[in-house]
Design a protein around this motif. Structure first.
Motif, PDB file in Angstrom:
ATOM      1  N   LEU A 147       0.679  -1.027  -0.015  1.00 39.84           N
ATOM      2  CA  LEU A 147       0.005   0.199  -0.130  1.00 39.84           C
ATOM      3  C   LEU A 147       0.812   1.278   0.052  1.00 39.84           C
ATOM      4  N   ARG A 148       2.009   1.132   0.442  1.00 40.65           N
ATOM      5  CA  ARG A 148       2.761   2.438   0.704  1.00 40.65           C
ATOM      6  C   ARG A 148       4.065   2.721  -0.101  1.00 40.65           C
ATOM      7  N   THR A 149       4.214   1.642  -1.168  1.00 39.17           N
ATOM      8  CA  THR A 149       4.957   1.691  -2.129  1.00 39.17           C
ATOM      9  C   THR A 149       4.587   2.313  -3.495  1.00 39.17           C
ATOM     10  N   PRO A 150       4.798   3.445  -3.926  1.00 45.06           N
ATOM     11  CA  PRO A 150       4.286   4.074  -5.150  1.00 45.06           C
ATOM     12  C   PRO A 150       4.408   3.281  -6.371  1.00 45.06           C
ATOM     13  N   ASP A 151       5.126   2.692  -6.631  1.00 47.48           N
ATOM     14  CA  ASP A 151       5.347   1.832  -7.846  1.00 47.48           C
ATOM     15  C   ASP A 151       4.874   0.555  -7.613  1.00 47.48           C
ATOM     16  N   ALA A 152       4.247   0.053  -6.711  1.00 45.19           N
ATOM     17  CA  ALA A 152       3.645  -1.582  -6.531  1.00 45.19           C
ATOM     18  C   ALA A 152       2.764  -1.886  -7.544  1.00 45.19           C
ATOM     19  N   PRO A 153       1.857  -0.898  -7.979  1.00 46.36           N
ATOM     20  CA  PRO A 153       0.997  -1.508  -8.865  1.00 46.36           C
ATOM     21  C   PRO A 153       1.618  -2.072 -10.368  1.00 46.36           C
ATOM     22  N   PHE A 154       3.049  -1.539 -10.560  1.00 49.19           N
ATOM     23  CA  PHE A 154       3.511  -1.882 -11.819  1.00 49.19           C
ATOM     24  C   PHE A 154       4.027  -3.386 -11.620  1.00 49.19           C
ATOM     25  N   TRP A 155       4.198  -3.846 -10.240  1.00 48.00           N
ATOM     26  CA  TRP A 155       5.024  -5.087 -10.385  1.00 48.00           C
ATOM     27  C   TRP A 155       4.164  -6.465  -9.417  1.00 48.00           C
ATOM     28  N   VAL A 156       3.566  -5.760  -8.313  1.00 47.03           N
ATOM     29  CA  VAL A 156       2.960  -6.592  -7.197  1.00 47.03           C
ATOM     30  C   VAL A 156       2.073  -7.867  -8.252  1.00 47.03           C
ATOM     31  N   LEU A 157       1.009  -7.271  -9.001  1.00 47.89           N
ATOM     32  CA  LEU A 157       0.286  -8.309  -9.728  1.00 47.89           C
ATOM     33  C   LEU A 157       0.816  -9.138 -10.586  1.00 47.89           C
ATOM     34  N   GLY A 158       2.090  -8.786 -11.074  1.00 50.14           N
ATOM     35  CA  GLY A 158       2.811  -9.380 -11.910  1.00 50.14           C
ATOM     36  C   GLY A 158       3.634 -10.527 -11.071  1.00 50.14           C
ATOM     37  N   LEU A 159       4.228  -9.977 -10.138  1.00 50.46           N
ATOM     38  CA  LEU A 159       5.071 -11.111  -9.087  1.00 50.46           C
ATOM     39  C   LEU A 159       4.213 -12.079  -8.709  1.00 50.46           C
ATOM     40  N   PHE A 160       2.707 -11.753  -8.347  1.00 54.28           N
ATOM     41  CA  PHE A 160       1.924 -12.899  -7.748  1.00 54.28           C
ATOM     42  C   PHE A 160       1.636 -14.020  -9.054  1.00 54.28           C
ATOM     43  N   LEU A 161       1.368 -13.370 -10.104  1.00 56.80           N
ATOM     44  CA  LEU A 161       1.061 -14.113 -11.242  1.00 56.80           C
ATOM     45  C   LEU A 161       2.308 -14.956 -11.842  1.00 56.80           C
ATOM     46  N   ALA A 162       3.537 -14.318 -11.649  1.00 52.95           N
ATOM     47  CA  ALA A 162       4.938 -14.913 -12.072  1.00 52.95           C
ATOM     48  C   ALA A 162       4.927 -16.152 -11.032  1.00 52.95           C
ATOM     49  N   VAL A 163       5.105 -15.885  -9.709  1.00 49.79           N
ATOM     50  CA  VAL A 163       5.130 -16.935  -8.710  1.00 49.79           C
ATOM     51  C   VAL A 163       4.379 -18.059  -8.747  1.00 49.79           C
ATOM     52  N   ASP A 164       3.087 -17.913  -9.020  1.00 51.48           N
ATOM     53  CA  ASP A 164       2.094 -18.874  -9.186  1.00 51.48           C
ATOM     54  C   ASP A 164       2.354 -19.653 -10.428  1.00 51.48           C
ATOM     55  N   ILE A 165       2.599 -19.160 -11.617  1.00 46.99           N
ATOM     56  CA  ILE A 165       3.149 -19.892 -12.571  1.00 46.99           C
ATOM     57  C   ILE A 165       4.277 -20.752 -12.470  1.00 46.99           C
ATOM     58  N   LEU A 166       5.399 -20.186 -11.859  1.00 47.36           N
ATOM     59  CA  LEU A 166       6.431 -20.688 -11.578  1.00 47.36           C
ATOM     60  C   LEU A 166       6.360 -21.963 -10.663  1.00 47.36           C
ATOM     61  N   PHE A 167       5.603 -21.793  -9.380  1.00 46.87           N
ATOM     62  CA  PHE A 167       5.254 -23.056  -8.542  1.00 46.87           C
ATOM     63  C   PHE A 167       4.375 -24.166  -9.098  1.00 46.87           C
ATOM     64  N   GLN A 168       3.322 -23.629  -9.992  1.00 48.64           N
ATOM     65  CA  GLN A 168       2.817 -24.560 -10.913  1.00 48.64           C
ATOM     66  C   GLN A 168       3.723 -25.503 -11.728  1.00 48.64           C
ATOM     67  N   GLY A 169       4.863 -24.939 -12.235  1.00 45.82           N
ATOM     68  CA  GLY A 169       5.682 -25.610 -13.184  1.00 45.82           C
ATOM     69  C   GLY A 169       6.628 -26.709 -12.169  1.00 45.82           C
ATOM     70  N   ILE A 170       6.848 -26.010 -11.050  1.00 47.13           N
ATOM     71  CA  ILE A 170       7.664 -26.761 -10.292  1.00 47.13           C
ATOM     72  C   ILE A 170       6.971 -27.873  -9.567  1.00 47.13           C
ATOM     73  N   ASN A 171       5.546 -27.830  -9.306  1.00 46.15           N
ATOM     74  CA  ASN A 171       4.528 -28.718  -9.046  1.00 46.15           C
ATOM     75  C   ASN A 171       4.490 -29.920  -9.897  1.00 46.15           C
ATOM     76  N   TYR A 172       4.256 -29.483 -11.352  1.00 45.79           N
ATOM     77  CA  TYR A 172       4.341 -30.466 -12.418  1.00 45.79           C
ATOM     78  C   TYR A 172       5.847 -31.326 -12.355  1.00 45.79           C
ATOM     79  N   LEU A 173       6.907 -30.679 -12.339  1.00 43.81           N
ATOM     80  CA  LEU A 173       8.056 -31.232 -12.267  1.00 43.81           C
ATOM     81  C   LEU A 173       8.467 -32.362 -11.110  1.00 43.81           C
ATOM     82  N   MET A 174       8.176 -31.729  -9.941  1.00 45.06           N
ATOM     83  CA  MET A 174       8.083 -32.940  -8.911  1.00 45.06           C
ATOM     84  C   MET A 174       7.007 -34.092  -9.060  1.00 45.06           C
ATOM     85  N   LEU A 175       5.952 -33.780  -9.565  1.00 47.81           N
ATOM     86  CA  LEU A 175       5.006 -34.847  -9.753  1.00 47.81           C
ATOM     87  C   LEU A 175       5.514 -35.869 -10.968  1.00 47.81           C
ATOM     88  N   ALA A 176       6.432 -35.319 -12.076  1.00 51.04           N
ATOM     89  CA  ALA A 176       6.980 -36.097 -12.786  1.00 51.04           C
ATOM     90  C   ALA A 176       8.067 -37.022 -12.105  1.00 51.04           C
TER      91      ALA A 176
END
Length: 190
Positions: A147-176
């Motif tokens: 809330l207090r970081t002025p440029d947060a809207p330009f990276w926070v949502l992207g970070l959440f999306l990137a981390v989610d996709i990254l961990f889904q990939g790791i999940n598939y690799l661990m399953l394999a």
């Protein structure tokens, strides 16, 4: 003791192991690319939000005329219209949408952090209450920081999306990897 049903599941998993491995590799690559380009990832998250809102709007409007009658019909149609408008604004004003969504996320994190802190003190007599406290503090601080970081809207949502996709990939690799190690000897080799 393994059953016939478990063997069928393991056989199916083993047959599809290459796909899990391929999906895992691709998702990890996409997650890393998004991590390196957080503004693009944020824009992607905003557009995904817009698409979902528009689809939700269409579904609400269809439901209003197919399922509901009387005053409820118009209530659901209004919901559909509001969803469509929100989706439209996500596409026409992505920066403002990112700001709003990031602020909403920050407020939700702050509220969740406060609730966890309260829960920590409620569960203080039980073992492990300190982890609830720690989680509450981290969640609260994350919300305040966003809330207090002025440029947060330009990276926070992207970070959440990137981390989610990254961990889904790791999940598939661990399953394999699990499938490769744990498949019964009777299964075919890949």
């Amino acid at each position: 003791m393994k059953t016939v049903g478990n063997d069928l599941v393991f056989d199916s998993l083993h047959r599809n192991r290459k796909w899990y491995l391929a999906f895992g590799i691709l998702l990890v690559i996409f997650g890393l690319i998004l991590m390196a380009t957080l503004p693009v990832a944020t824009l992607s998250a905003v557009f995904i939000f817009g698409v979902l809102m528009m689809v939700g709007g269409v579904l609400h409007i269809i439901a209003s005329f197919k399922i509901f009658e009387g005053g409820m019909r118009w209530f659901w149609a209004l919901f559909g219209l509001l969803y469509l408008i929100a989706g439209y604004f996500a596409f026409t004003t992505p920066v403002q949408t990112a700001i709003v969504l990031t602020n909403v996320l920050a407020i939700i994190l702050i509220i969740a952090g406060v609730i966890r802190l309260i829960n920590a003190f409620v569960f203080r007599p039980t073992a492990g209450w300190g982890w609830i406290l720690f989680s509450g503090i981290l969640t609260l601080l994350a919300g305040i920081m966003i809330l207090r970081t002025p440029d947060a809207p330009f990276w926070v949502l992207g970070l959440f999306l990137a981390v989610d996709i990254l961990f889904q990939g790791i999940n598939y690799l661990m399953l394999a990897s699990y499938i490769r190690r744990e498949v019964p000897k009777s299964s075919s080799k890949v």
